[in-house]
Design an enzyme around this catalytic site. Structure first.
Site, short mmCIF file in Angstrom:
data_model
loop_
_atom_site.label_atom_id
_atom_site.label_comp_id
_atom_site.label_asym_id
_atom_site.label_seq_id
_atom_site.Cartn_x
_atom_site.Cartn_y
_atom_site.Cartn_z
N HIS A 104 20.99 8.65 -7.09
CA HIS A 104 20.86 8.44 -5.59
C HIS A 104 21.35 7.25 -5.03
CE1 HIS A 104 17.69 9.91 -2.45
NE2 HIS A 104 18.58 8.86 -1.87
N GLU B 169 9.37 10.93 1.67
CA GLU B 169 9.70 9.48 1.64
C GLU B 169 9.04 8.68 2.98
OE1 GLU B 169 13.83 8.72 3.03
OE2 GLU B 169 13.84 6.86 2.56
ZN LIG Z 1 18.66 8.60 0.21
#
Ligand SMILES: [Zn+2]
Length: 343
Positions: A14, A204
Site C-alpha cells: 500500500h 478508513e
Molecule cells: Zn491509500
C-alpha cells in the site's frame, strides 16, 4: 536487543505513486517547475492533517494535489518509481506494489497509455532479482465517473501480468464518502476477468457498513479496512474469506482516523486472525515509511520478533509476487528470526 526491522524481508502493498515521493525530490521538482508549494507542506514537514472531517480531507487533498502538480514529465515519473524502489529495498522490502492513477499525469506525457507504460517500464527497469521487484496497482478515483474507472480497468487489463513491471491489481481510492464502491462493479468486473487482484480502499474514513459494501466487489485485499473492527462479525467474515487488510498506522494517525498509534486496532485485528500487510500509504504527507509501521507494531502494540515475522509473512502471502520471490522472502523471514540477538 531486538532484531532490526530493516533486515526483515517483507512486501509493501500500500504505497501511492505521488505519496511515495521523497520530500527532497518534491522540493527539487517544485523548484524546477517554479511551483510554489503550500506553506503547510514546506515549512513544517510532515504537515498536520486530521482529515476525518470533510475540511481535513480537503486539506490533505490540496497538499496531495500540490505535490502531484510538480510531476509533469516522464523523467519525474521515472524518478518517483526509481526512488520508491530504492527506499523500499533499503527497508527490507523485497516486493513493492506501487499504486497509481495515471489520469493526472496523462496530459503531460501524451495520454493515459503512455502514462501507465512509463510507470510499468521503470518498474521493470528498477527491479533486481534477489533484491527488489516492483509491480503496479492501477487505481481509479471514487470522485470520477464509474465509466472513467472502466476505461482505466481496460487499460490495466491490457498490461496484466504477474511479474515486475506488470499491472498486478486494480484499486479504488480517494475520499471514501464519495462514490459508492458498488457503482464501480463494472470496472472491477473487467479487472477480475483479466486476473487482476481486486484491491479497493475501504473502512478508513467510513465504518463497517462501507467495508460490507466493499465486500460486494469480492476484494482480495482492502486498503485500510481498519474500521471493520467496529463490527466483530464483519472481521470474522474478512478472516473467513482470507482477505488481506493493508493496515497503515502512520497514515491513520496522520489523517486523524485515530488520535494515536495505540488506537489503531492492529493488535485486535491480528488477534482476530485477520491477514494484515503493513503499508506506508503516503510517506510524503505522513512522514513515516514502511519500517516505521513495523516499529509501531513493535513499540506501541508489543509485537515481539516472532509476531513481526507473522506480519512480514502475511505481507508476502497477500502480494502478487512471483513464486520465487515469495519463497526467497519467506526463507529470509525464517532466517531473520533464527538469527540470535545480542543480549
Ligand atoms: Zn491509500
Amino acid at each position: 536487543m531486538s532484531r532490526p526491522v530493516h533486515t526483515l524481508p517483507k512486501a509493501h502493498l500500500h504505497l501511492h505513486f505521488t505519496g511515495s515521493m521523497r520530500f527532497t525530490t518534491l522540493m527539487e521538482l517544485a523548484q524546477e517547475q517554479r511551483v510554489r508549494l503550500p506553506h503547510a507542506l514546506v515549512e513544517d514537514w510532515p504537515p498536520k492533517l486530521a482529515a476525518r472531517d470533510e475540511r481535513g480531507w480537503f486539506r490533505f487533498q490540496r497538499l496531495y494535489d500540490a505535490a502531484r502538480a510538480c510531476v509533469t514529465s516522464e523523467e519525474a515519473m521515472r524518478r518517483i518509481v526509481r526512488e520508491a524502489a530504492e527506499d523500499d529495498a533499503a527497508e527490507g522490502s523485497r516486493w513493492l506494489e506501487i499504486q497509481v492513477d495515471p489520469t493526472s499525469y496523462a496530459p503531460h506525457v501524451g495520454g493515459l497509455t503512455p502514462a501507465l507504460e512509463i510507470v510499468l517500464d521503470e518498474a521493470r527497469r528498477v527491479s533486481v532479482p534477489g533484491r527488489i521487484g516492483v509491480g503496479v496497482i492501477v487505481a481509479a478515483s471514487r470522485t470520477r465517473h464509474p465509466l472513467d474507472a472502466r476505461t482505466l480497468a481496460r487499460l490495466a487489463a491490457r498490461h496484466a501480468g504477474d511479474g515486475p513491471g506488470d499491472v498486478l491489481g486494480f484499486g479504488l481510492s480517494n475520499d471514501e464518502r464519495r462514490g459508492h464502491t458498488e457503482e464501480f462493479e463494472g470496472a472491477f468486473r473487467i479487472a477480475r476477468k483479466a486476473g487482476l487482484a481486486i484491491v479497493p480502499h475501504g473502512g478508513e474514513l467510513l465504518g463497517p457498513e462501507a467495508v460490507r459494501a466493499t465486500l460486494e466487489v469480492r476484494p482480495d485485499r482492502i486498503g485500510h479496512g481498519v474500521r471493520s473492527v467496529e463490527d466483530p462479525a464483519l472481521v470474522a467474515e474478512i478472516v473467513r474469506r482470507g482477505i488481506t487488510l493493508e493496515v497503515c498506522p502512520g497514515s491513520n494517525v496522520g489523517l486523524g482516523v485515530y488520535a494515536t498509534p495505540f488506537e489503531v486496532p492492529l493488535r485486535t485485528l491480528y488477534e482476530a486472525g485477520a491477514r494484515i500487510a503493513l503499508g506506508a500509504d503516503d510517506p510524503l504527507l505522513f512522514g513515516s515509511r514502511l519500517d516505521d509501521q513495523y516499529e509501531i507494531a513493535r513499540s506501541v502494540h508489543g509485537f515481539d520478533d516472532a509476531e513481526l515475522t507473522d506480519l512480514a509473512r502475511m505481507s508476502i502471502e497477500g502480494s502478487r509476487a512471483p513464486a520465487e520471490v515469495r519463497s526467497d522472502a519467506l526463507a529470509g523471514i525464517d532466517e531473520w528470526l533464527a538469527e540470535p540477538t545480542d543480549v
